[in-house]
Design a protein around this motif. Structure first.
Motif, PDB file in Angstrom:
ATOM      1  N   SER A  19       0.826  -1.204   0.000  1.00  0.00           N
ATOM      2  CA  SER A  19       0.000   0.000   0.000  1.00  0.00           C
ATOM      3  C   SER A  19       0.862   1.256   0.000  1.00  0.00           C
ATOM      4  CB  SER A  19      -0.923  -0.015   1.221  1.00  0.00           C
ATOM      5  OG  SER A  19      -1.696   1.155   1.273  1.00  0.00           O
ATOM      6  N   GLY A  20       1.898   1.276   0.827  1.00  0.00           N
ATOM      7  CA  GLY A  20       2.798   2.428   0.885  1.00  0.00           C
ATOM      8  C   GLY A  20       3.541   2.634  -0.424  1.00  0.00           C
ATOM      9  N   ALA A  21       4.023   1.542  -1.010  1.00  0.00           N
ATOM     10  CA  ALA A  21       4.725   1.648  -2.295  1.00  0.00           C
ATOM     11  C   ALA A  21       3.777   2.163  -3.377  1.00  0.00           C
ATOM     12  CB  ALA A  21       5.312   0.298  -2.687  1.00  0.00           C
ATOM     13  N   SER A  22       2.540   1.693  -3.361  1.00  0.00           N
ATOM     14  CA  SER A  22       1.553   2.177  -4.339  1.00  0.00           C
ATOM     15  C   SER A  22       1.323   3.674  -4.195  1.00  0.00           C
ATOM     16  CB  SER A  22       0.226   1.436  -4.157  1.00  0.00           C
ATOM     17  OG  SER A  22       0.383   0.074  -4.418  1.00  0.00           O
ATOM     18  N   LYS A  23       1.270   4.144  -2.961  1.00  0.00           N
ATOM     19  CA  LYS A  23       1.110   5.586  -2.722  1.00  0.00           C
ATOM     20  C   LYS A  23       2.298   6.356  -3.285  1.00  0.00           C
ATOM     21  CE  LYS A  23      -1.656   5.426   1.547  1.00  0.00           C
ATOM     22  NZ  LYS A  23      -2.076   4.042   1.453  1.00  0.00           N
ATOM     23  N   LEU A  24       3.500   5.846  -3.054  1.00  0.00           N
ATOM     24  CA  LEU A  24       4.707   6.545  -3.506  1.00  0.00           C
ATOM     25  C   LEU A  24       4.860   6.511  -5.027  1.00  0.00           C
ATOM     26  CD1 LEU A  24       7.180   5.384  -0.727  1.00  0.00           C
ATOM     27  CD2 LEU A  24       6.194   7.669  -1.025  1.00  0.00           C
ATOM     28  N   PHE A  25       4.429   5.426  -5.654  1.00  0.00           N
ATOM     29  CA  PHE A  25       4.529   5.328  -7.109  1.00  0.00           C
ATOM     30  C   PHE A  25       3.462   6.134  -7.833  1.00  0.00           C
ATOM     31  CE2 PHE A  25       6.985   1.309  -6.341  1.00  0.00           C
ATOM     32  CZ  PHE A  25       8.182   1.802  -6.861  1.00  0.00           C
ATOM     33  N   ASP A  26       2.411   6.525  -7.117  1.00  0.00           N
ATOM     34  CA  ASP A  26       1.364   7.350  -7.715  1.00  0.00           C
ATOM     35  C   ASP A  26       1.025   8.503  -6.762  1.00  0.00           C
ATOM     36  OD1 ASP A  26      -0.599   8.377  -9.321  1.00  0.00           O
ATOM     37  OD2 ASP A  26      -1.926   6.631  -9.192  1.00  0.00           O
ATOM     38  N   ILE A  27       1.996   9.353  -6.556  1.00  0.00           N
ATOM     39  CA  ILE A  27       1.846  10.483  -5.621  1.00  0.00           C
ATOM     40  C   ILE A  27       0.673  11.377  -6.022  1.00  0.00           C
ATOM     41  CG2 ILE A  27       2.952  12.632  -4.846  1.00  0.00           C
ATOM     42  CD1 ILE A  27       3.991  10.270  -3.367  1.00  0.00           C
ATOM     43  N   ALA A  28       0.480  11.565  -7.326  1.00  0.00           N
ATOM     44  CA  ALA A  28      -0.587  12.464  -7.784  1.00  0.00           C
ATOM     45  C   ALA A  28      -1.960  11.976  -7.303  1.00  0.00           C
ATOM     46  CB  ALA A  28      -0.560  12.595  -9.299  1.00  0.00           C
ATOM     47  N   SER A  29      -2.239  10.695  -7.457  1.00  0.00           N
ATOM     48  CA  SER A  29      -3.535  10.158  -7.019  1.00  0.00           C
ATOM     49  C   SER A  29      -3.673  10.198  -5.504  1.00  0.00           C
ATOM     50  CB  SER A  29      -3.706   8.713  -7.502  1.00  0.00           C
ATOM     51  OG  SER A  29      -3.835   8.684  -8.897  1.00  0.00           O
ATOM     52  N   THR A  30      -2.582   9.877  -4.808  1.00  0.00           N
ATOM     53  CA  THR A  30      -2.616   9.908  -3.351  1.00  0.00           C
ATOM     54  C   THR A  30      -2.847  11.328  -2.863  1.00  0.00           C
ATOM     55  OG1 THR A  30      -1.057   8.053  -3.335  1.00  0.00           O
ATOM     56  CG2 THR A  30      -1.367   9.235  -1.264  1.00  0.00           C
ATOM     57  N   THR A  31      -2.160  12.285  -3.503  1.00  0.00           N
ATOM     58  CA  THR A  31      -2.334  13.690  -3.142  1.00  0.00           C
ATOM     59  C   THR A  31      -3.776  14.125  -3.372  1.00  0.00           C
ATOM     60  OG1 THR A  31      -0.035  14.169  -3.674  1.00  0.00           O
ATOM     61  CG2 THR A  31      -1.539  16.046  -3.615  1.00  0.00           C
ATOM     62  N   GLN A  32      -4.345  13.714  -4.496  1.00  0.00           N
ATOM     63  CA  GLN A  32      -5.738  14.067  -4.804  1.00  0.00           C
ATOM     64  C   GLN A  32      -6.695  13.497  -3.765  1.00  0.00           C
ATOM     65  OE1 GLN A  32      -6.841  16.164  -7.109  1.00  0.00           O
ATOM     66  NE2 GLN A  32      -8.935  15.876  -6.418  1.00  0.00           N
ATOM     67  N   ALA A  33      -6.490  12.242  -3.387  1.00  0.00           N
ATOM     68  CA  ALA A  33      -7.359  11.613  -2.387  1.00  0.00           C
ATOM     69  C   ALA A  33      -7.258  12.340  -1.045  1.00  0.00           C
ATOM     70  CB  ALA A  33      -6.988  10.141  -2.216  1.00  0.00           C
ATOM     71  N   ILE A  34      -6.053  12.719  -0.673  1.00  0.00           N
ATOM     72  CA  ILE A  34      -5.867  13.442   0.594  1.00  0.00           C
ATOM     73  C   ILE A  34      -6.510  14.814   0.518  1.00  0.00           C
ATOM     74  CG2 ILE A  34      -4.107  14.542   2.054  1.00  0.00           C
ATOM     75  CD1 ILE A  34      -2.384  12.012   1.561  1.00  0.00           C
ATOM     76  N   THR A  35      -6.363  15.479  -0.625  1.00  0.00           N
ATOM     77  CA  THR A  35      -6.969  16.800  -0.812  1.00  0.00           C
ATOM     78  C   THR A  35      -8.487  16.732  -0.631  1.00  0.00           C
ATOM     79  OG1 THR A  35      -5.209  17.463  -2.322  1.00  0.00           O
ATOM     80  CG2 THR A  35      -7.251  18.715  -2.435  1.00  0.00           C
ATOM     81  N   GLU A  36      -9.101  15.669  -1.163  1.00  0.00           N
ATOM     82  CA  GLU A  36     -10.553  15.528  -1.098  1.00  0.00           C
ATOM     83  C   GLU A  36     -11.063  15.146   0.288  1.00  0.00           C
ATOM     84  OE1 GLU A  36     -11.383  12.603  -4.081  1.00  0.00           O
ATOM     85  OE2 GLU A  36     -10.896  13.950  -5.733  1.00  0.00           O
ATOM     86  N   LYS A  37     -10.262  14.430   1.066  1.00  0.00           N
ATOM     87  CA  LYS A  37     -10.755  13.853   2.315  1.00  0.00           C
ATOM     88  C   LYS A  37     -10.245  14.505   3.596  1.00  0.00           C
ATOM     89  CE  LYS A  37     -13.033  10.053   0.942  1.00  0.00           C
ATOM     90  NZ  LYS A  37     -14.240   9.523   1.519  1.00  0.00           N
ATOM     91  N   VAL A  38      -9.003  14.969   3.594  1.00  0.00           N
ATOM     92  CA  VAL A  38      -8.372  15.404   4.833  1.00  0.00           C
ATOM     93  C   VAL A  38      -8.502  16.908   5.012  1.00  0.00           C
ATOM     94  CG1 VAL A  38      -6.205  15.501   6.129  1.00  0.00           C
ATOM     95  CG2 VAL A  38      -6.749  13.479   4.755  1.00  0.00           C
TER      96      VAL A  38
END
Length: 150
Positions: A19-38
């Motif tokens: 899960s952590g590696a997936s977040k790091l390999f797709d920072i843009a999507s992870t950033t978007q998800a955090i922007t929407e939720k946090v």
């Protein structure tokens, strides 16, 4: 340490490392998800603004990188049995925060509520497993002989 415990510990953390590696390999999507939720508390704004100025990254992107690094590093340290208790407790905190922000079934209705409740319950099980890892007794040496437990 018994081999079965080592294998179980390694298999348990595969989820976090992946899960952590997936977040790091797709920072843009992870950033978007955090922007929407946090939503960070207003009292942290002055600090996040300073960090954004120093790093040149938005807070959500820094949190995305931090989340990925925490999951990968803590998972690997647990697998390698290095600082296992500490990193298990770090992941407990991580899972609690992730559940609160990303699986907030209490604010949902219908299928979304059921789906996120299932994810929250799975996360509760992960927390239980991490607490077992954190509480696993250390081997104790008494007069040159090795004993485990109390």
């Amino acid at each position: 340490m018994p081999a079965i415990v080592t294998v179980g510990r390694v298999l348990f953390v595969v989820l976090f490392v992946f899960s952590g590696a997936s977040k790091l390999f797709d920072i843009a999507s992870t950033t978007q998800a955090i922007t929407e939720k946090v939503v960070l508390p207003a009292m942290l704004t002055q600090y996040t603004t300073q960090l954004e100025g120093v790093t040149g990254m938005p807070t959500a992107q820094m949190l995305a990188i931090l989340a990925g690094v925490v999951e990968v590093a803590a998972g690997l340290f647990i697998a390698l049995n290095f600082g296992t208790r500490f990193f298990a407790l770090v992941l407990v905190l991580f899972v609690v925060v992730a559940t609160f922000y990303f699986h907030n079934f209490w604010d949902m209705t219908g299928a979304d509520r059921i789906n996120n409740m299932i994810h929250a319950l799975k996360n509760l099980s992960l927390i239980g497993g991490l607490l077992v890892i954190a509480g696993y007794p250390r081997p104790v040496t008494v007069e040159g002989e090795r004993y485990t437990g109390i």
